[in-house]
Design a protein around this motif. Structure first.
Motif, PDB file in Angstrom:
ATOM      1  N   GLY A 125      -5.088  18.745  -6.220  1.00 29.19           N
ATOM      2  CA  GLY A 125      -5.737  19.924  -5.114  1.00 29.19           C
ATOM      3  C   GLY A 125      -6.067  19.314  -3.807  1.00 29.19           C
ATOM      4  N   GLN A 126      -5.940  18.034  -3.631  1.00 31.52           N
ATOM      5  CA  GLN A 126      -6.183  17.492  -2.413  1.00 31.52           C
ATOM      6  C   GLN A 126      -5.075  17.195  -1.441  1.00 31.52           C
ATOM      7  N   TYR A 127      -5.247  17.601  -0.283  1.00 31.14           N
ATOM      8  CA  TYR A 127      -3.939  17.667   0.764  1.00 31.14           C
ATOM      9  C   TYR A 127      -3.902  16.345   1.174  1.00 31.14           C
ATOM     10  N   ILE A 128      -2.664  15.695   1.253  1.00 30.78           N
ATOM     11  CA  ILE A 128      -2.332  14.314   1.848  1.00 30.78           C
ATOM     12  C   ILE A 128      -1.254  14.236   2.963  1.00 30.78           C
ATOM     13  N   ASN A 129      -1.847  13.565   3.956  1.00 35.44           N
ATOM     14  CA  ASN A 129      -1.016  13.580   5.102  1.00 35.44           C
ATOM     15  C   ASN A 129       0.135  12.576   4.938  1.00 35.44           C
ATOM     16  N   VAL A 130       1.077  12.617   5.957  1.00 37.43           N
ATOM     17  CA  VAL A 130       2.074  11.664   5.932  1.00 37.43           C
ATOM     18  C   VAL A 130       1.674  10.219   6.094  1.00 37.43           C
ATOM     19  N   GLY A 131       1.904   9.069   5.432  1.00 37.16           N
ATOM     20  CA  GLY A 131       1.475   7.881   5.719  1.00 37.16           C
ATOM     21  C   GLY A 131       0.043   7.520   5.251  1.00 37.16           C
ATOM     22  N   ASN A 132      -0.605   8.400   4.834  1.00 39.97           N
ATOM     23  CA  ASN A 132      -2.077   7.923   4.183  1.00 39.97           C
ATOM     24  C   ASN A 132      -1.713   7.171   2.830  1.00 39.97           C
ATOM     25  N   THR A 133      -2.679   5.980   2.876  1.00 41.06           N
ATOM     26  CA  THR A 133      -2.352   5.400   1.732  1.00 41.06           C
ATOM     27  C   THR A 133      -3.037   5.940   0.385  1.00 41.06           C
ATOM     28  N   VAL A 134      -2.239   5.919  -0.562  1.00 42.77           N
ATOM     29  CA  VAL A 134      -2.817   6.615  -1.685  1.00 42.77           C
ATOM     30  C   VAL A 134      -3.257   5.865  -2.755  1.00 42.77           C
ATOM     31  N   VAL A 135      -2.597   4.385  -2.927  1.00 43.29           N
ATOM     32  CA  VAL A 135      -2.953   3.202  -3.979  1.00 43.29           C
ATOM     33  C   VAL A 135      -2.505   2.284  -3.410  1.00 43.29           C
ATOM     34  N   THR A 136      -2.772   1.000  -3.862  1.00 45.21           N
ATOM     35  CA  THR A 136      -2.246  -0.190  -3.538  1.00 45.21           C
ATOM     36  C   THR A 136      -1.653  -0.787  -5.134  1.00 45.21           C
ATOM     37  N   LEU A 137      -0.659  -1.456  -4.821  1.00 50.70           N
ATOM     38  CA  LEU A 137       0.208  -1.823  -6.062  1.00 50.70           C
ATOM     39  C   LEU A 137       0.388  -3.345  -5.761  1.00 50.70           C
ATOM     40  N   GLN A 138      -0.152  -4.143  -6.477  1.00 51.14           N
ATOM     41  CA  GLN A 138       0.324  -5.776  -6.449  1.00 51.14           C
ATOM     42  C   GLN A 138       0.661  -6.519  -7.871  1.00 51.14           C
ATOM     43  N   GLN A 139       1.731  -7.184  -7.440  1.00 54.45           N
ATOM     44  CA  GLN A 139       2.084  -8.058  -8.822  1.00 54.45           C
ATOM     45  C   GLN A 139       1.418  -9.369  -8.635  1.00 54.45           C
ATOM     46  N   LEU A 140       0.974  -9.527  -9.962  1.00 59.86           N
ATOM     47  CA  LEU A 140      -0.095 -10.612 -10.141  1.00 59.86           C
ATOM     48  C   LEU A 140       0.334 -11.971 -10.617  1.00 59.86           C
ATOM     49  N   ASP A 141       1.659 -11.819 -11.174  1.00 61.69           N
ATOM     50  CA  ASP A 141       2.048 -12.913 -12.015  1.00 61.69           C
ATOM     51  C   ASP A 141       3.542 -13.128 -11.582  1.00 61.69           C
ATOM     52  N   PRO A 142       4.150 -13.964 -10.921  1.00 58.12           N
ATOM     53  CA  PRO A 142       3.192 -15.189 -10.363  1.00 58.12           C
ATOM     54  C   PRO A 142       2.551 -14.804  -9.012  1.00 58.12           C
ATOM     55  N   ASP A 191       0.760  -1.111   0.165  1.00 61.76           N
ATOM     56  CA  ASP A 191      -0.016  -0.274  -0.094  1.00 61.76           C
ATOM     57  C   ASP A 191       0.848   1.208   0.092  1.00 61.76           C
ATOM     58  N   LEU A 192       0.961   2.004  -1.025  1.00 61.62           N
ATOM     59  CA  LEU A 192       1.896   2.988  -1.474  1.00 61.62           C
ATOM     60  C   LEU A 192       1.092   4.499  -0.685  1.00 61.62           C
ATOM     61  N   ALA A 193       2.430   5.137  -0.206  1.00 63.90           N
ATOM     62  CA  ALA A 193       2.068   6.305   0.639  1.00 63.90           C
ATOM     63  C   ALA A 193       3.137   7.276   0.676  1.00 63.90           C
ATOM     64  N   PHE A 194       2.922   8.740   0.907  1.00 61.56           N
ATOM     65  CA  PHE A 194       3.925   9.726   0.798  1.00 61.56           C
ATOM     66  C   PHE A 194       4.657   9.721   2.145  1.00 61.56           C
ATOM     67  N   ASP A 195       6.123   9.988   2.107  1.00 57.42           N
ATOM     68  CA  ASP A 195       6.606  10.086   3.352  1.00 57.42           C
ATOM     69  C   ASP A 195       6.786  11.844   3.696  1.00 57.42           C
ATOM     70  N   VAL A 196       5.988  12.638   2.961  1.00 58.28           N
ATOM     71  CA  VAL A 196       5.911  13.828   3.266  1.00 58.28           C
ATOM     72  C   VAL A 196       4.380  14.324   2.738  1.00 58.28           C
ATOM     73  N   ALA A 197       3.965  15.428   3.688  1.00 57.53           N
ATOM     74  CA  ALA A 197       2.428  15.817   3.292  1.00 57.53           C
ATOM     75  C   ALA A 197       2.724  16.967   2.221  1.00 57.53           C
ATOM     76  N   GLY A 198       1.691  17.080   1.561  1.00 58.67           N
ATOM     77  CA  GLY A 198       1.311  18.001   0.445  1.00 58.67           C
ATOM     78  C   GLY A 198       0.146  18.018  -0.316  1.00 58.67           C
ATOM     79  N   LEU A 199      -0.028  18.977  -1.180  1.00 61.84           N
ATOM     80  CA  LEU A 199      -1.000  19.033  -1.911  1.00 61.84           C
ATOM     81  C   LEU A 199      -0.759  18.270  -3.399  1.00 61.84           C
ATOM     82  N   VAL A 200      -1.715  17.646  -3.825  1.00 63.01           N
ATOM     83  CA  VAL A 200      -1.736  16.853  -4.979  1.00 63.01           C
ATOM     84  C   VAL A 200      -1.761  17.577  -6.121  1.00 63.01           C
ATOM     85  N   GLU A 201      -0.426  17.661  -7.063  1.00 67.70           N
ATOM     86  CA  GLU A 201      -0.636  18.370  -8.264  1.00 67.70           C
ATOM     87  C   GLU A 201      -1.032  17.428  -9.487  1.00 67.70           C
ATOM     88  N   SER A 202      -0.682  16.192  -9.639  1.00 66.47           N
ATOM     89  CA  SER A 202      -1.276  15.551 -10.583  1.00 66.47           C
ATOM     90  C   SER A 202      -1.396  13.993 -10.307  1.00 66.47           C
TER      91      SER A 202
END
Length: 413
Positions: A193-210, A82-93
């Motif tokens: 434009g959304q503000y994201i705090n440190v450690g908040n999960t942004v997206v999950t990434l899973q390797q599916l094969d194998p 589960d990927l997250a940022f180490d720093v807080a900030g506003l989402v640019e893109s």
């Protein structure tokens, strides 16, 4: 008055005797008639013989059986986070779409980093100036134009400036979320434009094969498992598909509460159908392949005193007397004569059944292994045996056969 009563008594007794005799005769006739009727019905039924029964049949044959240990397991990604940022900030893109397959290092989400980049450029300029000063001091030191202390001070300033620039570069890099490995991302809920705090999960990434499949087996089955052993995995979501894999590792200890041991299998998932967290059924090959005479389970009549099957024979059933016991064999001449007469008159079924006790082995799906009692090539009744007994003539109709699959699946209508 008394003389009249005395004279009437003999007449009453005579009438009573007549009534009793008539009733006795009627009861006798009724009993005799019922007895005669029962005898005649019995003779008629015996003369009719056993009516033929319609059954389906199957020829007993050998099939290869692979012993296996069954269990249930859960799918786990080889690499998943589960990927997250180490720093807080506003989402640019947000640079990817939900559910997309991404490569290692691909940019996923970027935070606003204009101020950090400006500071980075300033620190890089300071580091560049410190490098020029250090190089000049080195040249002057060679001709004894500056002191050694001045040269050491300039070199320390260079390293400090370079470290400050590297620290700022690391801060800028933290404002960009990249895929640490190739895989498939989940649903992204972040927006520009959304503000994201440190450690908040942004997206999950899973390797599916194998993928890994984690399951447990009883400690009694531990000796049957080997690293590298073949594994077949099925899931309710894909009823007609089995996923092949191999045992990759086992736990070095047994769970004290369940007395089970954990096993990990690596399963190929090229179509990426299995996803982490999915419930699966696991069959692990154990031992060498065995060959058994195989029948459908519907062909066996299970009973506490012994399991039986009905074997189909050609010809007419053996002759029996009125009590159902086999009659004594005739002489050869009489047998030939009777056989010839029977062949002329016989227009009925040409098969009959004999009940045989069998010893059963393991089962798999709709199939059961037979260890003894029958041989290869015997024709066995596969359905309809509930209406059979020894010597019953049968008509064979194999248009409809019972289920005979080693791995049956539920049918949804």
């Amino acid at each position: 008055m008394n003389a009249y009563a005395i004279s009437a008594r003999p007449k009453q007794r005579k009438r009573l005797i007549i009534v009793i005799v008539v009733v006795a005769i009627l009861f006798g006739l009724l009993i005799g008639f019922n007895t005669f009727k029962g005898i005649m019905i019995g003779k008629f039924m015996k003369s009719m013989g056993n009516p033929p029964q319609t059954v389906s049949t199957m020829t007993a044959g050998y099939q290869a059986w692979q012993p296996h240990v069954e269990s249930v397991g859960n799918v786990r990604a080889v690499h998943g986070a589960d990927l997250a940022f180490d720093v807080a900030g506003l989402v640019e893109s947000v640079d990817v779409k939900s559910g997309a397959d991404v490569k290692k290092g691909q940019v996923l989400v970027t935070l606003v980093d204009a101020d950090d980049r400006a500071k980075l450029e300033a620190l890089q300029a300071t580091a560049q100036l410190a490098k020029l000063t250090a190089d000049r001091s080195k040249q002057q030191l060679a001709v004894q134009a500056v002191s050694k202390a001045q040269y050491d001070t300039d070199m320390a300033n260079l390293k400090s400036a370079q470290a400050n620039a590297a620290a700022q570069q690391a801060l800028v890099d933290k404002k960009t979320l990249r895929a640490p490995f190739a895989g498939r991302i989940g649903i992204i809920t972040a927006n520009s434009g959304q503000y994201i705090n440190v450690g908040n999960t942004v997206v999950t990434l899973q390797q599916l094969d194998p993928v890994y499949v984690d399951f447990t087996v009883p400690q009694s089955s531990l000796d049957e498992l080997q690293v590298g052993g073949k594994v077949a995995v099925t899931a309710d979501a894909f009823k007609d598909k089995a996923f092949a894999g191999n045992v990759s590792a086992t736990d070095p200890k047994i769970d004290l509460s369940t007395r089970n041991v954990g096993v990990e299998a690596t399963v190929a998932n090229p179509d990426k159908l299995l996803v982490p967290g999915m419930f699966t059924k696991v069959a692990v090959d154990s031992g060498t392949t065995q060959r058994y005479l195989t029948l459908p389970q519907t062909a066996v009549s299970y009973a506490p005193y012994g399991d039986t099957v009905f074997v189909v024979h050609e010809g007419s059933p053996p002759a029996s007397d009125a009590d159902g016991k086999p009659v004594e064999a005739k002489s050869s001449a009489d047998a030939k004569a009777s056989k010839g007469d029977a062949s002329k008159d016989n227009k009925g079924p040409s098969h009959y059944v004999q009940q045989v006790v069998v010893t059963l082995g393991p089962t798999r799906g709709d199939q059961v292994a037979v260890l003894s009692g029958i041989k290869q090539g015997d024709v066995i009744v596969s359905s309809g045996q509930l209406k059979l007994k020894n010597g019953t003539p049968v008509d064979i109709n194999n248009k409809v056969q019972p289920a005979f699959s080693p791995n049956p699946q539920p049918v949804e209508e």
